[in-house]
Design an enzyme around this catalytic site. Structure first.
Site, PDB file in Angstrom:
ATOM      1  N   HIS B  96       0.834  -1.210   0.000  1.00  0.00           N
ATOM      2  CA  HIS B  96       0.000   0.000   0.000  1.00  0.00           C
ATOM      3  C   HIS B  96       0.864   1.253   0.000  1.00  0.00           C
ATOM      4  O   HIS B  96       0.759   2.114   0.871  1.00  0.00           O
ATOM      5  CB  HIS B  96      -0.939  -0.007   1.225  1.00  0.00           C
ATOM      6  CG  HIS B  96      -1.908  -1.130   1.162  1.00  0.00           C
ATOM      7  ND1 HIS B  96      -2.977  -1.166   0.269  1.00  0.00           N
ATOM      8  CD2 HIS B  96      -1.968  -2.305   1.835  1.00  0.00           C
ATOM      9  CE1 HIS B  96      -3.645  -2.290   0.415  1.00  0.00           C
ATOM     10  NE2 HIS B  96      -3.061  -3.010   1.350  1.00  0.00           N
ATOM     11  N   LEU B  97       1.738   1.334  -1.003  1.00  0.00           N
ATOM     12  CA  LEU B  97       2.736   2.415  -1.067  1.00  0.00           C
ATOM     13  C   LEU B  97       2.130   3.808  -1.149  1.00  0.00           C
ATOM     14  O   LEU B  97       2.724   4.775  -0.665  1.00  0.00           O
ATOM     15  CB  LEU B  97       3.669   2.186  -2.260  1.00  0.00           C
ATOM     16  CG  LEU B  97       4.669   1.050  -2.053  1.00  0.00           C
ATOM     17  CD1 LEU B  97       5.542   0.906  -3.284  1.00  0.00           C
ATOM     18  CD2 LEU B  97       5.529   1.328  -0.817  1.00  0.00           C
TER      19      LEU B  97
END
Lengths: 225, 225, 225, 225, 225, 225
Positions: B96-97
């Protein structure tokens, strides 16, 4: 015993007091079954169906009523049939005497032994000959209701089950007995959202057992109604 | 390849990046699997379960990170783990950058090859590693909702399925995809009256196929919402 | 008759002895119903709901107890209410006297006519006022159990229905009566693998009739337990 | 853009081209929606429902057609509406041009940009605007069939589901696509014994998946028909 | 009391009169249970299973019969066992004395107190020890029937459930009691089209309640048969 | 075209390459269908059934093979049939050439144009002519398994569905494709507790959609197996 089955003469009564299957059973037990010609017509049953089952065809209502020891019918006798009453004659039919004071007097006067289907009770108090009527009534009720909601028949244009993406029709059923349970079956089957109102929690519990989440039961009181 | 499985260090994260079953499969294919001691504790899995499956137990997170060619985790690396980053290291985890700019910069800086579970796509565009998360989410959502309706937890005192004779709880689910369908299963199962809102008629049609009359689907638009 | 409905004073008891629907029925039969102000608050029912149904609102518990011929409650009277006892007063509530020797003596001493809901029997021996309690108990039990298995509440981290590809939770239910059957409904609905243990084969047979292959029944004996 | 919704003028067409929910969505996107007065009457929708959703009510069909950039309808334009055609006008409706050569010529002549709902295709070749029509058609078909079997309407006196102890009605459905599957749902729900004939084993397999033993599928060939 | 459980000696009788679970219950109540060695072999139960439950293993049938106050069996005693009869001995087993005049005379002669499982009645007239036998019989009957339809066993080559696109097998079940209802479950489950014939409309109604549209019930008379 | 249908000569092969329904379709399209006498015997189809559908009966296999342009069969040709091979002849049957090197060589040598049913693919890659075989295989597998568990056939004496109060049989199915799904249907229907192991979560999800709580799906890996 000679058992007579006259043609029903009440308007819109298409049924007959005995099917060929019934004839077969009674003949096998040694009885004679006398069926008025064309009596089965309204139910799609021809005279041959009855003769093949062992019945004798009578050419007139008069013949059936005069020769028979017991007459089996569907509906209560109408005035045109009162003339056939005689002491000792047995009549076996749905009578609903409470609504028929004239008929009641005639039966007593002529000493007819009339047995009303609707009053026959089993030892546990149940009414076995009313049950099938209730089942038909419950199932037909929903079909009739669904039809009368159709727009072109003057209804609101509601389809009981809706289609995906639209609201389903709501059906409320008062009483969860034989009539109500059969109505619920068809209403659920047609896709409606069904609520059954009753006062016995045992009855409602059974409905939830067999219908699972497809039904809602509600205690029947003035507020819920 | 040496595959490392460190203990998760994020608060309330009880999971582990690989089960003993996964260890067994990778070991059978010739890899070495290095599991940090007590990494499975939160999931009720003891070190022995991993060694029996063929894993080697490492005594510290540092050992896992330094010896491994690829690290398999559940959650994104936290700052305490940044020091282990090095060029060529492969990290395989939910990243979930978009929500983690600092982590993103660190990964680029240290030339780590990070693969985010949530971005893995099959040829048909589906996201196989998000599906189980969605299934859990959908099922848990209804359970959590049911619980929070309990009176003593401050809720309205509503039991989702009611009991015979009372109104059932109403559950509205927005979207009939994997999350919504799994939520619907549990909500129906708990006895609620369930409405799923969606915009794709194909999706709603499928829901009615599998749930029958136990569900209502509704086109999702501002008026219905 | 004047029927009084005081606010429940037991800790964590949010219910009330009569709903507005009940008020409506009794008023329609000519009774006066006297409800203590804010008695319905715990159930989300405001005084207006009761007055609209025909009730009179009393400003204190004392007023309700003194004016009423019969008091309808949910829970047994607490010591603070003993002072209202008087000869001839009827109390209609769940009493569970076996556990309340002091209350029992007080009722006798003051010649109160107390009717315990839990002892009311129909001619067939069933207890109609316990059935809804049993239904709630059975359904709540599984919900409570599911919740307490959640990891963050200190449970084992088991989701009753699992998700595709993982083991489902196992639920064993002792007894297939009203409580057990309702518990089974919810447990099956949440996706668990359910076993009901009972000693009556008729009961187990009925469970398999209504739940089909979604349940396993097992004879309850020390070995199976 | 100004979007116009005239009242349908075809005999027995009670529907309207846009619901208040649709109005709300378009208005929210900045469009002006112009609805002819009483256009929603046949569907039980009053002018207020549309104005509350943000529509403007037009006093005549002529006003709608002249002011609108795009006209949304249900049925194809009838000759009385041809006079409103003009270059650049967009008409969005069910057109079925193959059956309407005169209309087709008029549209071309007047350079109208007509979009037929029934031809709109998704990338996978499916026809999303025909699906709801098919769903309605399938569900209504069984209801209409059940009704026409009633004795007093001239039918054979068959109740689709029978009652316990009698034969159920037999329903054969040609094709297991959207229409057939929806027809099957209602027919099964009404208690009939249902056979679906199709040529694609994948389709039949799906029907057995969702209907289980409540249906029989049969390969559709001259012998089975 | 000493309760003896000899090995069954009838051909093809693999069962045993008591399971280890039964032993555990009786031992807990203070009885001694004496099981003949290898008596459980046919049911896959080794002597250890019985000793662990608290039983004593006897080395011969003779020892069991001589030491026991009551003998529990499955099948009626065979001539080889008559020699063990003695006054006061209790035998508890399925006896079916009507078919066994010699055995009956022997029991009387030797003043044995024999209790036949099949005659034990509950107050409501039901036969609890026949019910499980009926359940097994009904379920096995369909399995046996399905097998005997296989082509290579000399059957007609019919698969009960067919496959999509082919006719399903037709199964007619006479009587909807315990045997019939259990047979219907398996027949429906295997995909057959099932008709149950009975004469009690209450029974047929119940079958339709629990099986829904997956079954047809038919009044059982010579014509339908 | 002349299409020939010889009698199958493989041991235990009772099927025939074309049903009368197939004959009717091909004849309607202008083809001549030549069926070997008694070829349908094993499937209970007499020569008349084929002639009524428009086929011509041939008196020998030789006549069929020599006159036909295309031969339709069930099983691969056996050595006794190799002599009929000739250039240009079309053979349409299940071939499974990988297991038949001699047959393969013969077909090439004689320049026969052989089409193997099992290799026919639809544009989406599915194998339509294997699907029905898979459906039969899946359903038969469980029936065969249930039978082989019967005690008197040497099995463990386990009834798949058990009866109320006893453990149900456990069935594990490897793979949830067409075979597995059909096996699951029958296993669930017979009352077993069914677990399907697969590696595709989409497949397992679909199984839970259609079977609900009646099935458990499990990720297939060495540990679970």
């Amino acid at each position: 015993m000679i058992i007579g089955v006259p043609k029903e003469i009440k308007t819109r009564e298409y049924r007959i007091g005995m099917t060929p299957a019934g004839v077969r059973q009674l003949v096998a037990q040694g009885h004679t079954v006398l069926v008025e010609t064309r009596a089965g017509e309204g139910s799609g049953l021809r005279d041959e169906a009855f003769t093949q089952a062992g019945a004798t065809i009578a050419q007139s209502a008069s013949e059936v009523w005069h020769r028979a020891d017991m007459v089996m019918k569907v509906k209560e006798p109408l005035p045109a049939e009162f003339e056939y009453f005689r002491p000792g004659l047995v009549i076996y039919t749905y009578l609903h005497l409470a609504a028929e004071p004239v008929l009641t007097r005639k039966l007593i006067e002529k000493k007819v032994r009339a047995v009303a289907y609707e009053t026959i009770q089993l030892p546990d108090g149940s009414l076995p000959l009313l049950r099938p009527m209730s089942e038909v009534a419950g199932r037909m009720a929903v079909q009739a209701g669904a039809t009368s909601l159709e727009k072109w028949r003057g209804g609101k244009g509601v389809l009981l089950g809706g289609v995906p993406g639209t609201r389903r029709g709501r059906v409320a059923i008062l009483g969860g007995g034989v009539v109500g349970r059969n109505a619920a079956k068809i209403a659920i089957g047609m896709g409606a959202q069904v609520t059954v109102l009753d006062v016995k929690s045992e009855t409602m519990d059974y409905l939830e057992d067999i219908f699972g989440g497809a039904i809602e039961t509600l205690y029947s009181n003035p507020a819920n109604l």
